[in-house]
Design an enzyme around this catalytic site. Structure first.
Site, mmCIF file in Angstrom:
data_model
loop_
_atom_site.group_PDB
_atom_site.id
_atom_site.type_symbol
_atom_site.label_atom_id
_atom_site.label_comp_id
_atom_site.label_asym_id
_atom_site.label_seq_id
_atom_site.Cartn_x
_atom_site.Cartn_y
_atom_site.Cartn_z
ATOM 1 N N TYR A 140 0.833 -1.216 0.000
ATOM 2 C CA TYR A 140 0.000 0.000 0.000
ATOM 3 C C TYR A 140 0.868 1.268 0.000
ATOM 4 C CZ TYR A 140 -3.258 3.639 1.401
ATOM 5 O OH TYR A 140 -3.987 4.793 1.445
HETATM 6 N N1 LIG Z 1 -9.153 6.581 4.934
HETATM 7 C C1 LIG Z 1 -7.892 6.892 5.095
HETATM 8 O O1 LIG Z 1 -7.377 6.940 6.234
HETATM 9 C C2 LIG Z 1 -7.033 7.244 3.906
HETATM 10 C C3 LIG Z 1 -5.804 7.896 4.142
HETATM 11 C C4 LIG Z 1 -5.012 8.212 3.057
HETATM 12 C C5 LIG Z 1 -5.419 7.916 1.749
HETATM 13 N N2 LIG Z 1 -6.603 7.281 1.551
HETATM 14 C C6 LIG Z 1 -6.980 6.971 0.171
HETATM 15 O O2 LIG Z 1 -8.221 7.575 -0.121
HETATM 16 C C7 LIG Z 1 -8.841 6.878 -1.212
HETATM 17 C C8 LIG Z 1 -10.298 6.632 -0.843
HETATM 18 O O3 LIG Z 1 -10.363 5.737 0.254
HETATM 19 P P1 LIG Z 1 -11.396 5.927 1.448
HETATM 20 O O4 LIG Z 1 -10.629 6.193 2.673
HETATM 21 O O5 LIG Z 1 -12.468 6.864 1.050
HETATM 22 O O6 LIG Z 1 -11.928 4.425 1.599
HETATM 23 P P2 LIG Z 1 -13.310 3.746 1.152
HETATM 24 O O7 LIG Z 1 -14.446 4.378 1.842
HETATM 25 O O8 LIG Z 1 -13.055 2.281 1.362
HETATM 26 O O9 LIG Z 1 -13.437 4.071 -0.393
HETATM 27 C C9 LIG Z 1 -12.696 3.365 -1.374
HETATM 28 C C10 LIG Z 1 -13.342 3.592 -2.716
HETATM 29 O O10 LIG Z 1 -12.528 2.907 -3.694
HETATM 30 C C11 LIG Z 1 -13.371 2.110 -4.503
HETATM 31 N N3 LIG Z 1 -12.708 0.859 -4.897
HETATM 32 C C12 LIG Z 1 -11.964 0.031 -4.131
HETATM 33 N N4 LIG Z 1 -11.627 -1.071 -4.840
HETATM 34 C C13 LIG Z 1 -12.193 -0.922 -6.072
HETATM 35 C C14 LIG Z 1 -12.247 -1.732 -7.244
HETATM 36 N N5 LIG Z 1 -11.666 -2.934 -7.296
HETATM 37 N N6 LIG Z 1 -12.907 -1.258 -8.318
HETATM 38 C C15 LIG Z 1 -13.535 -0.064 -8.268
HETATM 39 N N7 LIG Z 1 -13.529 0.746 -7.199
HETATM 40 C C16 LIG Z 1 -12.867 0.314 -6.112
HETATM 41 C C17 LIG Z 1 -14.579 1.755 -3.630
HETATM 42 O O11 LIG Z 1 -15.713 1.567 -4.477
HETATM 43 P P3 LIG Z 1 -16.537 0.186 -4.585
HETATM 44 O O12 LIG Z 1 -16.342 -0.574 -3.314
HETATM 45 O O13 LIG Z 1 -17.941 0.648 -4.826
HETATM 46 O O14 LIG Z 1 -15.964 -0.495 -5.788
HETATM 47 C C18 LIG Z 1 -14.747 3.009 -2.781
HETATM 48 O O15 LIG Z 1 -15.610 3.923 -3.392
HETATM 49 C C19 LIG Z 1 -8.038 5.599 -1.416
HETATM 50 O O16 LIG Z 1 -7.188 5.758 -2.526
HETATM 51 C C20 LIG Z 1 -7.224 5.495 -0.126
HETATM 52 O O17 LIG Z 1 -6.024 4.796 -0.327
HETATM 53 C C21 LIG Z 1 -7.432 6.941 2.607
#
Ligand SMILES: NC(=O)c1ccc[n+]([C@@H]2O[C@H](COP(=O)([O-])OP(=O)(O)OC[C@H]3O[C@@H](n4cnc5c(N)ncnc54)[C@H](OP(=O)(O)O)[C@@H]3O)[C@@H](O)[C@H]2O)c1
Length: 266
Positions: free
Chosen positions: A153
């Site tokens: 990651y």
């Molecule tokens: N939360 C944190 O602490 C954090 C910190 C730093 C960076 N981020 C980054 O922020 C971004 C959004 O994450 P989040 O925190 O909002 O988590 P989240 O609520 O789990 O959202 C992840 C999103 O990615 C989509 N996704 C995952 N796998 C997929 C696949 N195989 N095909 C299509 N879509 C996919 C999911 O859509 P579906 O499930 O509908 O497909 C969902 O809408 C990510 O890139 C994550 O690495 C998060």
């Protein structure tokens, strides 16, 4: 952001940060056209013709190719011909010993976090250059150091940060800019999906996805090449990059090890 874009395309708008970016964008542009690519449909997309969901598992190359063909067709036949905003947000983490996770899961992560982002961006870049616009890629504070127990990651997010900065530099003078957004811990489905136990970060140290989305949209508006969301995250990232690489890795490993999944919860 005002009326800077006629059209937005987002990946992973069905939950978390992506959902909040859509909401933040639509507050500024209630009638804007927006395309979402993810497996689930965002709740706010029902029965609004300007909001189109294209179902796609972004880890699957064949599905990506099909959905990108369809997306290009729909964009070219849409009425507005103005600027385009592309937000590559979809992503997930994998927590644990690197060798304990099956190889397919590491590869799935790389397909979503890295390959899909590169494919979507390079595929749409000629069109975005034609019409002008911006590319926002969601990286992470994990990008600033190797991340033991989140090895694939953290490395994927280092790729996103460096790739976006390089792209933004290449795009100077083209009418298109790119920004890498580096959120710290944010209250979304991310931690559960990654395999952490429920609450790994005290509430006071994590942001709501709405806050992250607003900071990201403000940084985009200010034309920044990258942003780390929130003062604590900015300080922690700066501190980390000041340490020698080996020490930076050890410190990160110690912090992340504290979040080991609780065997009683498994
Ligand atoms: N939360 C944190 O602490 C954090 C910190 C730093 C960076 N981020 C980054 O922020 C971004 C959004 O994450 P989040 O925190 O909002 O988590 P989240 O609520 O789990 O959202 C992840 C999103 O990615 C989509 N996704 C995952 N796998 C997929 C696949 N195989 N095909 C299509 N879509 C996919 C999911 O859509 P579906 O499930 O509908 O497909 C969902 O809408 C990510 O890139 C994550 O690495 C998060």
């Amino acid at each position: 952001m005002g009326s800077r874009y006629d059209l937005a395309i987002i990946t992973g708008g069905s939950s978390g940060i992506g959902y909040s970016i859509i909401e933040g964008y639509l507050k500024l542009e209630p009638d804007a056209s927006i395309f979402n690519l993810s497996r689930r449909k965002p709740a706010s997309f029902s029965n609004v013709p300007e909001r189109q969901h294209l179902e796609c598992d972004l880890s699957d190359k064949n599905q990506r190719k099909k959905v990108l063909d369809e997306l290009e067709r729909r964009i070219r036949s849409a009425k507005g011909q103005g600027r385009i905003l592309l937000v590559n947000n979809a992503g997930f983490g994998l927590y644990g010993e690197t060798g304990d996770t099956p190889p397919e899961e590491h590869l799935e992560l790389l397909e979503v976090n890295v390959c899909a982002l590169v494919e979507i961006t390079t595929r749409l870049l000629p069109l975005i250059k034609e019409r002008g616009g911006s590319i926002m890629n969601i990286a992470s504070t994990s990008a600033f150091q190797p991340t033991p127990h989140l090895s694939t990651y953290g490395a994927s997010k280092a790729f996103v940060l460096n790739w976006t900065l390089a792209l933004n530099d290449e795009l100077k003078g083209s009418g298109v800019n790119a920004i890498a957004v580096c959120p710290g811990p944010t209250k979304t489905e991310f931690f559960k999906r990654a395999g952490f136990k429920d609450r790994v970060v005290p509430a006071g140290y994590s942001h709501d996805p709405e806050q992250v989305a607003n900071m990201a949209l403000r940084a985009l508006n200010a034309g920044k090449p990258f942003t780390v969301t929130g003062l604590l995250n900015k300080l922690a990232s700066l501190f980390s990059t000041m340490l020698p690489l080996a020490l930076r890795t050890r410190v990160a490993g110690r912090v992340i090890r504290r979040f080991r999944p609780n065997p009683e919860n498994q």
